[in-house]
Design an enzyme around this catalytic site. Structure first.
Site, PDB file in Angstrom:
ATOM      1  N   GLY A  50      -4.514 -21.486   4.219  1.00 27.32           N
ATOM      2  CA  GLY A  50      -5.174 -20.613   3.417  1.00 27.32           C
ATOM      3  C   GLY A  50      -5.384 -19.194   3.840  1.00 27.32           C
ATOM      4  N   GLU A 105      -9.199 -16.665   9.697  1.00 23.02           N
ATOM      5  CA  GLU A 105      -9.440 -17.827   8.592  1.00 23.02           C
ATOM      6  C   GLU A 105      -9.658 -17.004   7.393  1.00 23.02           C
ATOM      7  OE1 GLU A 105      -9.362 -20.463   7.723  1.00 23.02           O
ATOM      8  OE2 GLU A 105     -11.036 -21.862   8.553  1.00 23.02           O
ATOM      9  N   ASP A 106      -9.280 -17.951   6.426  1.00 25.96           N
ATOM     10  CA  ASP A 106      -9.535 -17.506   4.698  1.00 25.96           C
ATOM     11  C   ASP A 106     -11.065 -17.371   4.522  1.00 25.96           C
ATOM     12  OD1 ASP A 106      -9.824 -20.281   5.092  1.00 25.96           O
ATOM     13  OD2 ASP A 106      -8.487 -20.713   3.530  1.00 25.96           O
ATOM     14  N   ASP A 109     -17.404 -21.385   5.201  1.00 22.88           N
ATOM     15  CA  ASP A 109     -18.264 -22.285   4.058  1.00 22.88           C
ATOM     16  C   ASP A 109     -19.276 -22.894   5.001  1.00 22.88           C
ATOM     17  OD1 ASP A 109     -19.647 -23.329   2.403  1.00 22.88           O
ATOM     18  OD2 ASP A 109     -17.899 -24.554   1.328  1.00 22.88           O
ATOM     19  N   LYS A 137     -19.167 -17.418   3.038  1.00 19.84           N
ATOM     20  CA  LYS A 137     -20.112 -17.838   2.342  1.00 19.84           C
ATOM     21  C   LYS A 137     -21.504 -18.340   3.049  1.00 19.84           C
ATOM     22  CE  LYS A 137     -17.548 -20.633  -1.051  1.00 19.84           C
ATOM     23  NZ  LYS A 137     -17.166 -21.890  -1.516  1.00 19.84           N
ATOM     24  N   PHE A 158     -16.735 -21.701  -5.616  1.00 21.18           N
ATOM     25  CA  PHE A 158     -15.386 -22.044  -5.126  1.00 21.18           C
ATOM     26  C   PHE A 158     -14.382 -20.964  -5.738  1.00 21.18           C
ATOM     27  CE2 PHE A 158     -11.420 -24.467  -4.925  1.00 21.18           C
ATOM     28  CZ  PHE A 158     -11.532 -24.957  -3.723  1.00 21.18           C
ATOM     29  N   VAL A 159     -13.659 -20.348  -4.836  1.00 21.55           N
ATOM     30  CA  VAL A 159     -12.798 -19.187  -5.236  1.00 21.55           C
ATOM     31  C   VAL A 159     -11.188 -19.634  -4.796  1.00 21.55           C
ATOM     32  CG1 VAL A 159     -14.615 -17.437  -4.775  1.00 21.55           C
ATOM     33  CG2 VAL A 159     -13.114 -18.106  -3.009  1.00 21.55           C
ATOM     34  N   ARG A 171      -2.419 -20.535  -4.834  1.00 26.69           N
ATOM     35  CA  ARG A 171      -2.583 -19.525  -3.555  1.00 26.69           C
ATOM     36  C   ARG A 171      -1.895 -18.104  -3.942  1.00 26.69           C
ATOM     37  NH1 ARG A 171      -3.874 -22.757   0.862  1.00 26.69           N
ATOM     38  NH2 ARG A 171      -3.279 -25.020   0.733  1.00 26.69           N
TER      39      ARG A 171
HETATM   40  P1  5GP Z   1     -16.035 -25.002   6.383  1.00 25.12           P
HETATM   41  O1  5GP Z   1     -15.483 -26.168   7.435  1.00 25.12           O
HETATM   42  O2  5GP Z   1     -16.542 -23.750   6.710  1.00 25.12           O
HETATM   43  O3  5GP Z   1     -17.094 -25.727   5.513  1.00 25.12           O
HETATM   44  O4  5GP Z   1     -14.763 -24.975   5.219  1.00 25.12           O
HETATM   45  C1  5GP Z   1     -13.671 -24.194   5.464  1.00 25.12           C
HETATM   46  C2  5GP Z   1     -12.642 -24.536   4.807  1.00 25.12           C
HETATM   47  O5  5GP Z   1     -12.877 -25.159   3.437  1.00 25.12           O
HETATM   48  C3  5GP Z   1     -11.806 -23.263   4.451  1.00 25.12           C
HETATM   49  O6  5GP Z   1     -10.907 -22.807   5.496  1.00 25.12           O
HETATM   50  C4  5GP Z   1     -11.136 -23.563   3.030  1.00 25.12           C
HETATM   51  O7  5GP Z   1      -9.918 -24.262   3.442  1.00 25.12           O
HETATM   52  C5  5GP Z   1     -12.099 -24.798   2.393  1.00 25.12           C
HETATM   53  N1  5GP Z   1     -12.804 -23.812   1.513  1.00 25.12           N
HETATM   54  C6  5GP Z   1     -14.300 -23.624   1.766  1.00 25.12           C
HETATM   55  N2  5GP Z   1     -14.692 -23.011   0.623  1.00 25.12           N
HETATM   56  C7  5GP Z   1     -13.849 -22.786  -0.302  1.00 25.12           C
HETATM   57  C8  5GP Z   1     -13.337 -21.864  -1.422  1.00 25.12           C
HETATM   58  O8  5GP Z   1     -14.358 -21.327  -2.203  1.00 25.12           O
HETATM   59  N3  5GP Z   1     -12.145 -22.080  -1.956  1.00 25.12           N
HETATM   60  C9  5GP Z   1     -11.085 -22.607  -1.297  1.00 25.12           C
HETATM   61  N4  5GP Z   1      -9.957 -22.624  -2.045  1.00 25.12           N
HETATM   62  N5  5GP Z   1     -11.265 -23.140  -0.195  1.00 25.12           N
HETATM   63  C10 5GP Z   1     -12.473 -23.246   0.190  1.00 25.12           C
END
Ligand code: 5GP
Length: 186
Positions: A50, A105-106, A109, A137, A158-159, A171
């Site tokens: 991502g 990182e993209d 969350d 987020k 969710f984006v 992507r």
């Molecule tokens: P975390 O471990 O912080 O909960 O989640 C991080 C990962 O979840 C990100 O690197 C991404 O791959 C995925 N993710 C979380 N929110 C989104 C979103 O809104 N859109 C997309 N496409 N991926 C997300």
């Protein structure tokens, strides 16, 4: 799932950040990183897949001698929520002992992916580990860990686009947006 494979952009309900807005913010982050890492040679790590679009644009804005590497961790499941269970798909090739590591990182969350990665890479004795994320987020889900550099704060939605996918679609959209709910519908 109802994906418009002919024209994926039509599945975006609401545009969050245009190409121009993204480029401007990436340039600002690059300028900040150029200052903060002056005199150093950081290892800039792309967290696949991502962050890939953000990563290459950001590296071009860092007016420094950087080394690049790639890491791939996947969270089990392909839905819209991180499961918290993380699997290493591809490790770094670089020995990071004594190095300044910048993880790119993209989106953050829950913060679980980064928490896990910081712990894992921390055991390899780097001089420092910092994180630069494009989207955050965490206002929605505060956790104890945060990123040192943040592109944009977003709400709990969710984006997709600019590297971010839904089920490996969207992507390569050049902007970031929110999908129409019917795309997820069974
Ligand atoms: P975390 O471990 O912080 O909960 O989640 C991080 C990962 O979840 C990100 O690197 C991404 O791959 C995925 N993710 C979380 N929110 C989104 C979103 O809104 N859109 C997309 N496409 N991926 C997300």
């Amino acid at each position: 799932m109802h994906i418009n494979t002919e024209n994926p952009g039509m599945d975006v309900e609401r545009l969050l950040f245009t190409e121009e807005q993204i480029a401007k913010r990436v340039a600002e982050l690059g300028a900040q990183l150029t200052k903060d890492y002056a005199g150093k040679r950081p290892v800039v790590v792309c967290i696949l897949r991502g962050a890939s679009f953000f990563f290459v644009d950001l590296c071009r804005q860092m007016k420094l001698d950087v080394e690049i590497d790639f890491i791939d961790v996947s969270s089990y499941g392909s839905g819209t929520q991180s499961s918290g269970v993380i699997r290493m798909v591809k490790d770094l090739d670089t020995d990071i002992e004594g190095r300044d590591v910048l993880l790119v990182e993209d989106i953050v969350d829950s913060g679980l992916t980064l928490k896990h990665l910081r712990q894992l890479l921390g055991t390899r004795s780097p001089a420092s580990i910092r994180v630069c994320c494009l989207l955050n987020k965490q206002a929605a889900h505060p956790v104890e860990l945060n990123c040192e550099y943040n592109g944009f704060e977003i709400g709990n939605e969710f984006v997709v686009g600019y590297g971010l996918d839904y089920a490996e679609h969207y992507r390569n959209l050049p902007y970031i947006g929110v999908l129409k709910p019917e795309v997820y519908a069974d």
